[in-house]
Design a protein around this motif. Structure first.
Motif, PDB file in Angstrom:
ATOM      1  N   LEU A 170      -0.702   5.375   1.964  1.00  0.00           N
ATOM      2  CA  LEU A 170       0.144   5.367   0.778  1.00  0.00           C
ATOM      3  C   LEU A 170       0.943   4.077   0.664  1.00  0.00           C
ATOM      4  CD1 LEU A 170       1.518   9.045   0.750  1.00  0.00           C
ATOM      5  CD2 LEU A 170      -0.153   8.031  -0.809  1.00  0.00           C
ATOM      6  N   LEU A 171       1.449   3.587   1.787  1.00  0.00           N
ATOM      7  CA  LEU A 171       2.195   2.329   1.769  1.00  0.00           C
ATOM      8  C   LEU A 171       1.316   1.182   1.291  1.00  0.00           C
ATOM      9  CD1 LEU A 171       4.785   0.802   2.376  1.00  0.00           C
ATOM     10  CD2 LEU A 171       4.027   0.563   4.750  1.00  0.00           C
ATOM     11  N   LEU A 172       0.132   1.140   1.819  1.00  0.00           N
ATOM     12  CA  LEU A 172      -0.797   0.098   1.399  1.00  0.00           C
ATOM     13  C   LEU A 172      -1.148   0.256  -0.083  1.00  0.00           C
ATOM     14  CD1 LEU A 172      -2.619  -2.275   2.115  1.00  0.00           C
ATOM     15  CD2 LEU A 172      -4.382  -0.637   2.805  1.00  0.00           C
ATOM     16  N   ALA A 173      -1.322   1.503  -0.526  1.00  0.00           N
ATOM     17  CA  ALA A 173      -1.624   1.741  -1.936  1.00  0.00           C
ATOM     18  C   ALA A 173      -0.457   1.334  -2.827  1.00  0.00           C
ATOM     19  CB  ALA A 173      -1.969   3.215  -2.151  1.00  0.00           C
ATOM     20  N   ALA A 174       0.783   1.574  -2.362  1.00  0.00           N
ATOM     21  CA  ALA A 174       1.961   1.185  -3.147  1.00  0.00           C
ATOM     22  C   ALA A 174       2.043  -0.322  -3.312  1.00  0.00           C
ATOM     23  CB  ALA A 174       3.231   1.724  -2.495  1.00  0.00           C
ATOM     24  N   VAL A 175       1.775  -1.057  -2.211  1.00  0.00           N
ATOM     25  CA  VAL A 175       1.808  -2.521  -2.285  1.00  0.00           C
ATOM     26  C   VAL A 175       0.759  -3.027  -3.261  1.00  0.00           C
ATOM     27  CG1 VAL A 175       1.467  -4.645  -0.966  1.00  0.00           C
ATOM     28  CG2 VAL A 175       2.756  -2.736   0.030  1.00  0.00           C
ATOM     29  N   VAL A 176      -0.455  -2.505  -3.145  1.00  0.00           N
ATOM     30  CA  VAL A 176      -1.539  -2.952  -4.018  1.00  0.00           C
ATOM     31  C   VAL A 176      -1.228  -2.579  -5.475  1.00  0.00           C
ATOM     32  CG1 VAL A 176      -3.985  -2.677  -4.545  1.00  0.00           C
ATOM     33  CG2 VAL A 176      -3.236  -2.830  -2.167  1.00  0.00           C
ATOM     34  N   ALA A 177      -0.731  -1.335  -5.702  1.00  0.00           N
ATOM     35  CA  ALA A 177      -0.441  -0.897  -7.070  1.00  0.00           C
ATOM     36  C   ALA A 177       0.687  -1.715  -7.684  1.00  0.00           C
ATOM     37  CB  ALA A 177      -0.076   0.588  -7.074  1.00  0.00           C
ATOM     38  N   THR A 178       1.675  -2.051  -6.848  1.00  0.00           N
ATOM     39  CA  THR A 178       2.802  -2.849  -7.355  1.00  0.00           C
ATOM     40  C   THR A 178       2.329  -4.216  -7.828  1.00  0.00           C
ATOM     41  OG1 THR A 178       4.324  -1.696  -5.879  1.00  0.00           O
ATOM     42  CG2 THR A 178       5.055  -3.785  -6.783  1.00  0.00           C
ATOM     43  N   ARG A 179       1.474  -4.827  -7.053  1.00  0.00           N
ATOM     44  CA  ARG A 179       0.981  -6.151  -7.444  1.00  0.00           C
ATOM     45  C   ARG A 179       0.080  -6.075  -8.679  1.00  0.00           C
ATOM     46  NH1 ARG A 179       1.679 -10.186  -3.720  1.00  0.00           N
ATOM     47  NH2 ARG A 179       0.974 -11.450  -5.484  1.00  0.00           N
ATOM     48  N   LEU A 180      -0.703  -5.020  -8.766  1.00  0.00           N
ATOM     49  CA  LEU A 180      -1.631  -4.926  -9.883  1.00  0.00           C
ATOM     50  C   LEU A 180      -0.948  -4.533 -11.189  1.00  0.00           C
ATOM     51  CD1 LEU A 180      -4.684  -3.181  -8.153  1.00  0.00           C
ATOM     52  CD2 LEU A 180      -4.438  -5.598  -8.738  1.00  0.00           C
ATOM     53  N   GLN A 181       0.138  -3.712 -11.103  1.00  0.00           N
ATOM     54  CA  GLN A 181       0.740  -3.232 -12.336  1.00  0.00           C
ATOM     55  C   GLN A 181       1.628  -4.266 -13.013  1.00  0.00           C
ATOM     56  OE1 GLN A 181       4.287  -2.651 -12.524  1.00  0.00           O
ATOM     57  NE2 GLN A 181       4.480  -3.547 -10.497  1.00  0.00           N
ATOM     58  N   GLN A 182       1.973  -5.376 -12.317  1.00  0.00           N
ATOM     59  CA  GLN A 182       2.897  -6.351 -12.907  1.00  0.00           C
ATOM     60  C   GLN A 182       2.326  -6.982 -14.165  1.00  0.00           C
ATOM     61  OE1 GLN A 182       3.992  -9.176  -9.897  1.00  0.00           O
ATOM     62  NE2 GLN A 182       5.270  -7.715  -8.775  1.00  0.00           N
ATOM     63  N   SER A 183       1.025  -7.184 -14.180  1.00  0.00           N
ATOM     64  CA  SER A 183       0.430  -7.799 -15.360  1.00  0.00           C
ATOM     65  C   SER A 183       0.556  -6.908 -16.588  1.00  0.00           C
ATOM     66  CB  SER A 183      -1.055  -8.103 -15.089  1.00  0.00           C
ATOM     67  OG  SER A 183      -1.752  -6.900 -14.787  1.00  0.00           O
ATOM     68  N   ILE A 184       0.751  -5.604 -16.375  1.00  0.00           N
ATOM     69  CA  ILE A 184       0.899  -4.675 -17.492  1.00  0.00           C
ATOM     70  C   ILE A 184       2.374  -4.394 -17.769  1.00  0.00           C
ATOM     71  CG2 ILE A 184       0.368  -2.351 -18.330  1.00  0.00           C
ATOM     72  CD1 ILE A 184      -2.137  -2.416 -16.608  1.00  0.00           C
ATOM     73  N   THR A 185       3.125  -4.128 -16.711  1.00  0.00           N
ATOM     74  CA  THR A 185       4.501  -3.669 -16.890  1.00  0.00           C
ATOM     75  C   THR A 185       5.483  -4.798 -17.153  1.00  0.00           C
ATOM     76  OG1 THR A 185       4.908  -3.781 -14.506  1.00  0.00           O
ATOM     77  CG2 THR A 185       4.087  -1.711 -15.403  1.00  0.00           C
ATOM     78  N   ARG A 186       5.218  -6.006 -16.713  1.00  0.00           N
ATOM     79  CA  ARG A 186       6.193  -7.083 -16.894  1.00  0.00           C
ATOM     80  C   ARG A 186       6.488  -7.331 -18.373  1.00  0.00           C
ATOM     81  NH1 ARG A 186       5.305 -12.303 -13.394  1.00  0.00           N
ATOM     82  NH2 ARG A 186       5.920 -10.782 -11.812  1.00  0.00           N
ATOM     83  N   PRO A 187       5.488  -7.491 -19.240  1.00  0.00           N
ATOM     84  CA  PRO A 187       5.832  -7.671 -20.660  1.00  0.00           C
ATOM     85  C   PRO A 187       6.464  -6.432 -21.277  1.00  0.00           C
ATOM     86  CG  PRO A 187       3.457  -7.518 -20.350  1.00  0.00           C
ATOM     87  CD  PRO A 187       4.048  -7.646 -18.996  1.00  0.00           C
ATOM     88  N   LEU A 188       6.006  -5.247 -20.861  1.00  0.00           N
ATOM     89  CA  LEU A 188       6.624  -4.034 -21.391  1.00  0.00           C
ATOM     90  C   LEU A 188       8.075  -3.907 -20.941  1.00  0.00           C
ATOM     91  CD1 LEU A 188       3.706  -1.460 -20.940  1.00  0.00           C
ATOM     92  CD2 LEU A 188       4.349  -2.760 -22.983  1.00  0.00           C
ATOM     93  N   ARG A 189       8.334  -4.282 -19.676  1.00  0.00           N
ATOM     94  CA  ARG A 189       9.711  -4.238 -19.186  1.00  0.00           C
ATOM     95  C   ARG A 189      10.600  -5.240 -19.942  1.00  0.00           C
ATOM     96  NH1 ARG A 189       8.727  -5.272 -14.381  1.00  0.00           N
ATOM     97  NH2 ARG A 189       9.446  -7.433 -14.171  1.00  0.00           N
ATOM     98  N   ALA A 190      10.032  -6.397 -20.262  1.00  0.00           N
ATOM     99  CA  ALA A 190      10.793  -7.375 -21.033  1.00  0.00           C
ATOM    100  C   ALA A 190      11.171  -6.815 -22.398  1.00  0.00           C
ATOM    101  CB  ALA A 190       9.966  -8.657 -21.194  1.00  0.00           C
ATOM    102  N   VAL A 191      10.231  -6.159 -23.051  1.00  0.00           N
ATOM    103  CA  VAL A 191      10.514  -5.560 -24.353  1.00  0.00           C
ATOM    104  C   VAL A 191      11.588  -4.474 -24.212  1.00  0.00           C
ATOM    105  CG1 VAL A 191       9.532  -4.190 -26.233  1.00  0.00           C
ATOM    106  CG2 VAL A 191       8.229  -6.097 -25.266  1.00  0.00           C
ATOM    107  N   THR A 192      11.476  -3.672 -23.169  1.00  0.00           N
ATOM    108  CA  THR A 192      12.448  -2.589 -22.953  1.00  0.00           C
ATOM    109  C   THR A 192      13.849  -3.140 -22.710  1.00  0.00           C
ATOM    110  OG1 THR A 192      10.706  -1.215 -22.009  1.00  0.00           O
ATOM    111  CG2 THR A 192      12.985  -0.581 -21.533  1.00  0.00           C
ATOM    112  N   GLU A 193      13.960  -4.190 -21.877  1.00  0.00           N
ATOM    113  CA  GLU A 193      15.267  -4.761 -21.577  1.00  0.00           C
ATOM    114  C   GLU A 193      15.900  -5.381 -22.815  1.00  0.00           C
ATOM    115  OE1 GLU A 193      14.528  -7.460 -18.429  1.00  0.00           O
ATOM    116  OE2 GLU A 193      14.344  -5.903 -16.884  1.00  0.00           O
TER     117      GLU A 193
END
Length: 651
Positions: A170-193
């Motif tokens: 799970l720890l390894l999956a969290a690290v991998v998921a965190t790195r992969l989701q940034q390309s999707i969530t970073r612009p959405l987070r910017a819009v939200t902020e």
């Protein structure tokens, strides 16, 4: 977990989704492997223990057939090489125990009295097996074996291994998921902020901008040029920025219109409230003033009638004069209060600071208030410190404060009440003066408003008290000018009230130069010029001064006074300000220009008593300023205090 997932950010949702999927897969795999391992473990134990029982049965068949228990025990003793087997036994054909074995030091239960059915079984955390002993196809006995069955230990051990592996996965999956989701969530987070910032600050100039080929939250002033983005998320960001720009333009226009409307409404409402309040206060004040002025005017008129109709009765005339004097003092007090109110409203109420002593201030206050207290039939008790207490302030104003409080206590206490004036110096070095009564008291809701202008504790039509409701307000302002405080306390209506004045005490008393007390000028006669257009007032004062031996010349306008002054050469000139033909200021300047009048002392007598009026009088050349109504005692005090004038007898 689902509720937290729904309320979290997109980033958290994506990470949680990846972790949940991974955890479900790992959990399914772990359970399957655990079930398979436990099943295999149990079957291995059964096979192993059954094989051991079969070996013991084979080697022990001759011993059972020849009835040799010793050989059978030796065969069972060979089980010590298998520490998992804690207990063993060989039963004869009749079911009796033929030979037995138990691991040394092992805590084992008693052997079964009779052998059970052939095959394995789990009893009390142990695995047991019964196996028949066959000889020439005939059953001659039964072998019994009991071994430790460590299924729970196996379960815990294997579950621990699986848990560690699952957490690591799970720890390894969290690290991998965190790195992969940034390309999707970073612009959405910017819009939200940016959206959150816009809602909190109502600032529609904020924007989401492009940086390093990846979107993140940022802001720049409205009108700034941001890069256009590609892709679905980039299109969303561009549309969001365009929407903010349009909303910002419309919000600014609407806000400006609302502000203009609010300002107009506020101005109108404020003006309306001010007009209504001013009109109401004007009506209340005029009604109260008319009432309070009529009260002393009626006895004054009655006194004049008594003196006119009973002129031959000295006792009646004396009583009438006493009544008239008291009522005149009441009118003077009302006028003085009104003048003080004007000075307070214009911020021009000032005091003279000099070294004074508490006992003298209290004596002056009692001299003013005692006649009214005695007339009401009250019992007055005074408790002062035995030694002198020195203050820095204005004797007249502090006496006015105490007399106002005493008069207030007497006014709002029923006939025959009790009033106490006490003073003490506290440990903090401040003087506390208390005026307490057992009168009508103050309602709790009135304590905060009792010091407001024109507010009275008893506002009913049936009230017997007099006044404009300015005494307490004046008293508090005068105390504050002395760096002190005035507070009111009461337990409620009908329970009396207490007013406490707190003033600073002089730590070091400066030595004042001794000055001779002024007399009444009874031993010196002066030449006095009186100028006033009020003929009744000036003729009455002139006649009184002539009876005291002074030479008096009376004029009723400015030009007449200027023509007569040089030939008369007065020692004192009492000049009204509002004179016809030539006002008092110009008359004083003209008299100062006459060489023969260089030693004449000029006193302004006027109904205007503000500080600016005093300043104008002194600038014009006056040396004293008296506010009407002027008493003969004030004029005599000025004559008595004059030491440089030339008396008639000296000329």
């Amino acid at each position: 977990m689902l509720s937290r997932l729904h309320s979290g950010s997109v980033r958290a949702k994506l990470v949680a989704m990846a972790l949940a999927t991974t955890f479900a897969a790992l959990l399914t795999t772990s359970i399957s492997m655990l079930v398979y391992d436990l099943t295999t473990f149990q079957q291995n134990w059964i096979d192993d223990l059954t094989t051991q029982a079969e070996i013991v049965a084979t080697v022990s068949a001759p011993a059972v057939g020849f009835n040799d228990p010793a050989a059978a025990r030796q065969n069972l003793a060979l089980l010590r090489v298998r520490p998992q087997i804690q207990q063993g036994a060989i039963y004869a054909a009749n079911g009796a125990i033929f030979a037995a074995y138990a691991e040394a030091g092992a805590d084992v239960p008693p052997l079964p009295a009779r052998p059970g059915p052939p095959g394995p079984a789990v009893e009390g955390g142990r695995m047991v097996v019964y196996h028949p002993i066959m000889e020439n196809g005939e059953r001659v006995g039964t072998v019994y074996l009991s071994a430790r069955y460590r299924l729970m230990e196996r379960l815990v051990s294997y579950a621990t291994i699986l848990g560690v592996v699952t957490m690591a996965s799970l720890l390894l999956a969290a690290v991998v998921a965190t790195r992969l989701q940034q390309s999707i969530t970073r612009p959405l987070r910017a819009v939200t902020e940016v959206a959150r910032a816009v809602m909190q600050r109502r600032d529609f100039s904020l924007r989401v901008e492009h940086h390093h080929d990846e979107l993140h939250g940022a802001s720049y002033p409205e009108g700034g040029k941001g890069a256009r983005h590609s892709g679905e998320i980039g299109t969303l960001v561009d549309a969001f920025n365009d929407m903010l720009a349009e909303i910002g333009r419309r919000a600014n226009a609407l806000q400006e219109a609302n502000l203009t409307l609010e300002r107009e409404m506020a101005v109108r409402q404020g003006a309306e409230r001010a007009l209504l309040l001013a009109d109401r206060r004007k009506d209340e004040f005029l009604a109260t003033l008319a009432h309070e002025l009529r009260n002393p005017l009626a006895p004054l008129r009655t006194g004049l009638d008594i003196m006119r109709l009973n002129g031959g009765d000295p006792a009646a005339s004396l009583r009438a004069r006493g009544v008239m004097e008291r009522q005149l003092k009441q009118m003077v007090r009302l006028v003085d209060d009104l003048l003080d109110v004007s000075r307070i409203n214009t911020g021009k109420l000032t005091i003279r600071r000099e070294n004074l002593e508490l006992h003298a201030v209290v004596a002056n206050a009692l001299e003013i208030a005692r006649p009214f207290i005695d007339a009401q039939g009250h019992d007055l008790a005074v408790h002062l410190p035995p030694g002198p207490v020195h203050l820095l302030g204005d004797t007249t104003r502090l006496a006015q404060v105490l007399s106002n409080l005493l008069n207030n206590a007497a006014r709002y206490t029923p006939h025959g009440g009790h009033i106490v004036l006490s003073a003490d110096v506290g440990a903090e070095g401040r003087l506390h003066i208390c005026v307490a009564d057992d009168g009508i008291g103050i309602a709790p809701g009135m304590l905060a408003d009792i010091f407001e202008m024109f507010v009275q504790a008893d506002a009913s039509l049936e009230r017997s008290s007099q006044g404009l409701g300015v005494g307490l307000s004046l008293a508090r302002r005068l105390v504050e000018l002395h760096d002190g405080t005035l507070e009111a306390a009461s337990e409620g209506q009908g329970k009396g009230s207490t007013f406490t004045v707190t003033l600073p005490v002089l730590a070091e008393v400066p030595q004042a130069a001794e000055r001779p007390a002024p007399g009444l000028a009874g031993d010196r006669h002066y030449r006095i010029l009186l100028v006033d257009d009020n003929e009744d007032f000036v003729n009455a004062i002139g006649g009184l001064l002539r009876t005291l031996g002074h030479t008096v010349h009376v004029c009723h306008d400015g030009p007449q006074a200027l023509a007569a002054a040089e030939g008369f050469a007065p020692d004192f000139a009492f000049l009204d300000i509002g004179l016809p033909g030539l006002n008092g200021y110009d008359l004083a300047r003209a008299l100062r220009a006459v060489p023969a009048l260089g030693r004449t002392m000029m006193i302004a007598v006027t109904g205007w008593g503000q500080q600016k009026d005093r300043d104008l009088a002194f600038e014009a050349g006056f040396e004293e300023h008296l506010v009407k109504p002027v008493s003969v005692e004030q004029i005599l005090a000025i004559l008595a205090g004059h030491r440089e004038g030339v008396a008639i007898a000296d000329r």
